[in-house]
Design a protein around this motif. Structure first.
Motif, PDB file in Angstrom:
ATOM      1  N   VAL A  59       0.852  -1.187   0.000  1.00  0.00           N
ATOM      2  CA  VAL A  59       0.000   0.000   0.000  1.00  0.00           C
ATOM      3  C   VAL A  59       0.890   1.240   0.000  1.00  0.00           C
ATOM      4  O   VAL A  59       1.729   1.420   0.874  1.00  0.00           O
ATOM      5  CB  VAL A  59      -0.932   0.006   1.236  1.00  0.00           C
ATOM      6  N   ALA A  60       0.694   2.093  -0.990  1.00  0.00           N
ATOM      7  CA  ALA A  60       1.487   3.311  -1.109  1.00  0.00           C
ATOM      8  C   ALA A  60       0.792   4.501  -0.451  1.00  0.00           C
ATOM      9  O   ALA A  60       1.445   5.372   0.115  1.00  0.00           O
ATOM     10  CB  ALA A  60       1.758   3.625  -2.571  1.00  0.00           C
ATOM     11  N   ASP A  61      -0.552   4.516  -0.536  1.00  0.00           N
ATOM     12  CA  ASP A  61      -1.279   5.667  -0.014  1.00  0.00           C
ATOM     13  C   ASP A  61      -2.759   5.317   0.131  1.00  0.00           C
ATOM     14  O   ASP A  61      -3.236   4.327  -0.423  1.00  0.00           O
ATOM     15  CB  ASP A  61      -1.132   6.859  -0.973  1.00  0.00           C
ATOM     16  N   ARG A  62      -3.457   6.130   0.881  1.00  0.00           N
ATOM     17  CA  ARG A  62      -4.911   6.033   1.019  1.00  0.00           C
ATOM     18  C   ARG A  62      -5.455   7.436   0.795  1.00  0.00           C
ATOM     19  O   ARG A  62      -4.992   8.391   1.411  1.00  0.00           O
ATOM     20  CB  ARG A  62      -5.290   5.542   2.409  1.00  0.00           C
ATOM     21  N   ILE A  63      -6.442   7.559  -0.086  1.00  0.00           N
ATOM     22  CA  ILE A  63      -7.009   8.851  -0.421  1.00  0.00           C
ATOM     23  C   ILE A  63      -8.493   8.828  -0.069  1.00  0.00           C
ATOM     24  O   ILE A  63      -9.211   7.896  -0.449  1.00  0.00           O
ATOM     25  CB  ILE A  63      -6.829   9.151  -1.922  1.00  0.00           C
ATOM     26  N   SER A  64      -8.953   9.834   0.639  1.00  0.00           N
ATOM     27  CA  SER A  64     -10.380   9.950   0.967  1.00  0.00           C
ATOM     28  C   SER A  64     -11.145  10.372  -0.275  1.00  0.00           C
ATOM     29  O   SER A  64     -10.773  11.329  -0.945  1.00  0.00           O
ATOM     30  CB  SER A  64     -10.604  10.972   2.072  1.00  0.00           C
ATOM     31  N   CYS A  65     -12.213   9.644  -0.576  1.00  0.00           N
ATOM     32  CA  CYS A  65     -13.058   9.959  -1.734  1.00  0.00           C
ATOM     33  C   CYS A  65     -14.487  10.172  -1.262  1.00  0.00           C
ATOM     34  O   CYS A  65     -14.907   9.603  -0.252  1.00  0.00           O
ATOM     35  CB  CYS A  65     -13.029   8.813  -2.737  1.00  0.00           C
ATOM     36  N   TYR A  66     -15.212  10.974  -1.998  1.00  0.00           N
ATOM     37  CA  TYR A  66     -16.602  11.232  -1.636  1.00  0.00           C
ATOM     38  C   TYR A  66     -17.379  11.608  -2.888  1.00  0.00           C
ATOM     39  O   TYR A  66     -16.798  11.977  -3.912  1.00  0.00           O
ATOM     40  CB  TYR A  66     -16.711  12.342  -0.594  1.00  0.00           C
ATOM     41  N   GLY A  67     -18.691  11.501  -2.806  1.00  0.00           N
ATOM     42  CA  GLY A  67     -19.551  11.877  -3.917  1.00  0.00           C
ATOM     43  C   GLY A  67     -21.007  11.729  -3.536  1.00  0.00           C
ATOM     44  O   GLY A  67     -21.347  11.336  -2.415  1.00  0.00           O
TER      45      GLY A  67
END
Length: 83
Positions: free
Chosen positions: A57-65
Motif C-alpha cells: 500500500v502506497a497511499d490512502r485517499i479519501s473519496c466522496y460523492g
C-alpha cells in the motif's frame, strides 16, 4: 439488494476514485439525504487504496460523492448514477 450491499458491489463507485485505486469497503459509508418512493439521494465516502508496483500500500485517499439511487417496490436498489 439493500443500499450497503449495492454500494459494496457496484462498479459505479470507481468513478469517484482519483488514482485508479481500489475501494476499501471497510471504510465505505453513506448518508441518506433524500428518499422518495422510487428514488433516494445519498452522500458516499470511502478510502481509495493506492498500491505500489511491489504490491504494498502506497497511499490512502479519501473519496466522496453523491449518488441518486433508483429503488424498486420493496426499497431495493435497482440502479444508480453519480450526481
Amino acid at each position: 439488494m439493500d443500499i450497503e450491499e449495492y454500494l459494496k458491489s457496484s462498479p459505479k463507485l470507481a468513478q469517484l476514485c482519483s488514482q485508479n485505486g481500489w475501494i476499501d469497503n471497510e471504510t465505505l459509508r453513506y448518508e441518506l439525504m433524500e428518499k422518495g418512493s422510487d428514488q433516494a439521494v445519498i452522500n458516499v465516502t470511502f478510502d481509495e487504496v493506492i498500491m505500489e508496483g511491489s504490491g504494498c500500500v502506497a497511499d490512502r485517499i479519501s473519496c466522496y460523492g453523491k449518488m441518486r439511487l433508483t429503488l424498486g417496490d420493496r426499497g431495493q436498489v435497482e440502479n444508480s448514477e453519480i450526481i
